[in-house]
Design a protein around this motif. Structure first.
Motif, mmCIF file in Angstrom:
data_model
loop_
_atom_site.group_PDB
_atom_site.id
_atom_site.type_symbol
_atom_site.label_atom_id
_atom_site.label_comp_id
_atom_site.label_asym_id
_atom_site.label_seq_id
_atom_site.Cartn_x
_atom_site.Cartn_y
_atom_site.Cartn_z
ATOM 1 N N LYS A 135 -24.441 22.527 -48.714
ATOM 2 C CA LYS A 135 -23.659 23.782 -48.732
ATOM 3 C C LYS A 135 -23.810 24.520 -47.403
ATOM 4 O O LYS A 135 -22.867 25.135 -46.916
ATOM 5 C CB LYS A 135 -24.104 24.666 -49.894
ATOM 6 N N SER A 136 -25.015 24.456 -46.827
ATOM 7 C CA SER A 136 -25.205 25.063 -45.493
ATOM 8 C C SER A 136 -24.281 24.384 -44.491
ATOM 9 O O SER A 136 -23.610 25.045 -43.677
ATOM 10 C CB SER A 136 -26.646 24.874 -45.005
ATOM 11 N N TYR B 72 -27.771 28.093 -43.838
ATOM 12 C CA TYR B 72 -27.245 29.400 -44.237
ATOM 13 C C TYR B 72 -28.147 29.882 -45.382
ATOM 14 O O TYR B 72 -28.472 29.114 -46.288
ATOM 15 C CB TYR B 72 -25.791 29.267 -44.696
ATOM 16 N N SER C 169 -29.408 32.476 -48.538
ATOM 17 C CA SER C 169 -28.852 33.373 -49.573
ATOM 18 C C SER C 169 -29.701 34.633 -49.698
ATOM 19 O O SER C 169 -29.186 35.737 -49.648
ATOM 20 C CB SER C 169 -28.717 32.652 -50.915
ATOM 21 N N VAL D 257 -28.556 28.477 -49.184
ATOM 22 C CA VAL D 257 -27.420 28.535 -50.119
ATOM 23 C C VAL D 257 -27.372 27.330 -51.059
ATOM 24 O O VAL D 257 -26.657 27.342 -52.050
ATOM 25 C CB VAL D 257 -26.068 28.666 -49.356
#
Ligand SMILES: Cc1ncc(COP(=O)(O)O)c(C=O)c1O
Length: 448
Positions: free
Chosen positions: A26-27, A57, A59, A69
């Motif tokens: 997801k990053s 990234y 969260s 994330v």
């Protein structure tokens, strides 16, 4: 004695990178999306360059940990390069910042708590007068301007292995006897404004000071941006004495070191200086820094303050400096987190960390030394501790550090960036330290 096995190291690195990539899809997707609107897909390209893997990234954070994330949890031993030493989500800071938003984020007028912050710092450090900025880079910039104005000299002197922020005056290095910028974009002639000598070498320093054209000597008490270099006993007192003899001002930059001891190393080691720069962790992630000065310097600044358009003065300040959020965050940090008891606790954990690393090196027959000062440790890949920046750089082995960071990240520990070493924040626990040590052991066994 054993050494790093380079074949094993590159195999471990490749395997861990594959695992890291699979854990952080997801990053990676956000990075690709980010690339359409931000250089390198990140808010500042410097973030990208800090790592040999794709940027995560994030969260959120909690205590000593943050979560990416993809839901992976990391205990942060980089401590945001010491910009979040109170830990994430610290309840005291949270309350203070919420109150700041409620009262009004900024007025371009002072709030009473700015005095509380300065009085607290004066009591801790003995430095009587203070001015606020938004970053330690900004604080160093203003200190340099003041020193140039007072001394009517242009040059500043820094030590090999220094880092004082992204400022034109100091982003230079000396190699093969020549001073040159280590970044692009500095003004032509920047190298003429700086001298660079080895730390812990009084003769080299005096030779430069004797020329009579050095306005300011700028240093961290312990160099913390080239792994870790400690001053020899009495060295910093001698530096101050030499500065006094040759009419040069002396600035201690404790943007990092302030987290090493109550009142910073200034108080712990009873150091004297004309300026003291603080910042980073004091703001708990909210941009905040400040510089302290002696009464003599303060009188000069007072007499050279810019008054509207009528009286030109020293270039200082900015429209968002000393805003309510950062001032209240710093006040809460000083009064409720940065207590002598909490420093004792983090320093005890730092000692456990350093002793644990040294035990690993000894048991694995690696002729290395664990770096140590207060809550900070690190890996010196030599049998002797470094005395200066050049010796310290010998331990910045990018292949070793990158593989270590990946290996640790895949096991829930976010290790320090290449120029630093693992550090304990005010939120770390004994369990965090145990975990770091056990993963570090696993890594060392895999690459030796
Ligand atoms: C000793 C020192 N001074 C200044 C700075 C610059 O701080 P900032 O990024 O807040 O400008 C740093 C950053 O790491 C630092 O370590």
């Amino acid at each position: 004695m054993k050494a790093i096995n380079r074949e094993k190291l590159s195999a471990v690195s490749a395997a861990e990178l594959a695992v890291f990539n699979a854990r952080t899809v997801k990053s990676e997707a956000l990075l690709q999306r980010g690339k359409k609107s931000m250089v390198k897909g990140v808010p500042m390209s410097w973030m990208y360059g800090l790592y040999r893997h794709h940027s995560l990234y994030v969260s959120h954070g909690d205590g000593s940990c943050f979560f990416d994330v993809d839901g992976n949890r990391y205990t942060d031993f980089n401590v945001v390069d010491l910009a979040v030493t109170m830990g994430f989500n610290n309840p005291h800071i949270q309350k203070a910042v919420a109150e700041g938003m409620h009262r009004g984020a900024h007025f371009l007028l002072p709030i009473e708590e700015a005095i509380d912050v300065c009085e607290n710092l004066a009591q801790r450090t003995g430095v009587p007068f203070w001015q606020f900025t938004l970053s330690a880079s900004g604080a160093n910039t203003e200190v340099i301007r003041i020193a140039r104005t007072i001394t009517r000299r242009n040059k500043i002197l820094v030590f090999e292995g220094h880092y004082h922020g992204h400022i034109d005056d100091t982003m230079l290095e000396k190699s093969d006897g020549t001073i040159r910028p280590y970044v692009l974009g500095l003004p032509a002639g920047a190298a003429k404004g700086v001298e660079i000598v080895p730390f812990n070498d009084l003769a080299a320093l005096e030779e430069k000071l004797q020329t009579g054209d050095i306005a300011l000597v700028l240093t961290e008490p312990a160099l913390s941006n080239c792994t870790l270099v400690l001053p020899e006993p009495g060295y910093l007192d001698q530096v101050y004495a030499l500065c006094q003899r040759y009419g040069t001002l002396f600035c201690l930059d404790e943007a990092h070191n302030f987290s090493f001891a109550y009142g910073g190393l200034t108080k712990a080691w009873q150091l004297k200086s004309d300026f003291l720069v603080l910042g980073k962790g004091l703001g708990s992630g909210i941009p905040f820094a400040l510089y302290g000065m002696s009464s003599e310097v303060a009188s000069f600044v007072d007499a050279h303050t810019q008054i509207d358009l009528e009286q030109p003065g020293i270039a200082a300040g900015g429209t968002t400096y000393a805003n309510t959020l950062s001032v209240l965050a710093a006040k809460a940090a000083l009064e409720q987190v940065l207590t002598p008891e909490n420093y004792d606790r983090t320093n005890a954990l730092g000692l456990t960390l350093a002793q644990g690393l040294q035990q690993h090196f000894d048991q694995l027959e690696l002729p290395w030394k664990a770096l140590h000062l207060g809550p900070r440790s690190g890996y010196c890949l030599q049998p002797q501790l470094p005395k200066n920046g050049a010796e310290a750089y010998a331990s910045i082995d990018i292949a070793f550090i990158s593989a270590r960071k990946l290996f640790m990240a895949n096991r829930g520990c976010w290790d320090a960036m290449a120029t630093a070493g693992p550090q304990i924040s005010f939120a770390h626990t004994a369990t965090d330290v145990e975990r770091y040590l056990s993963v570090a052991r696993e890594f060392l066994e895999a690459i030796c």
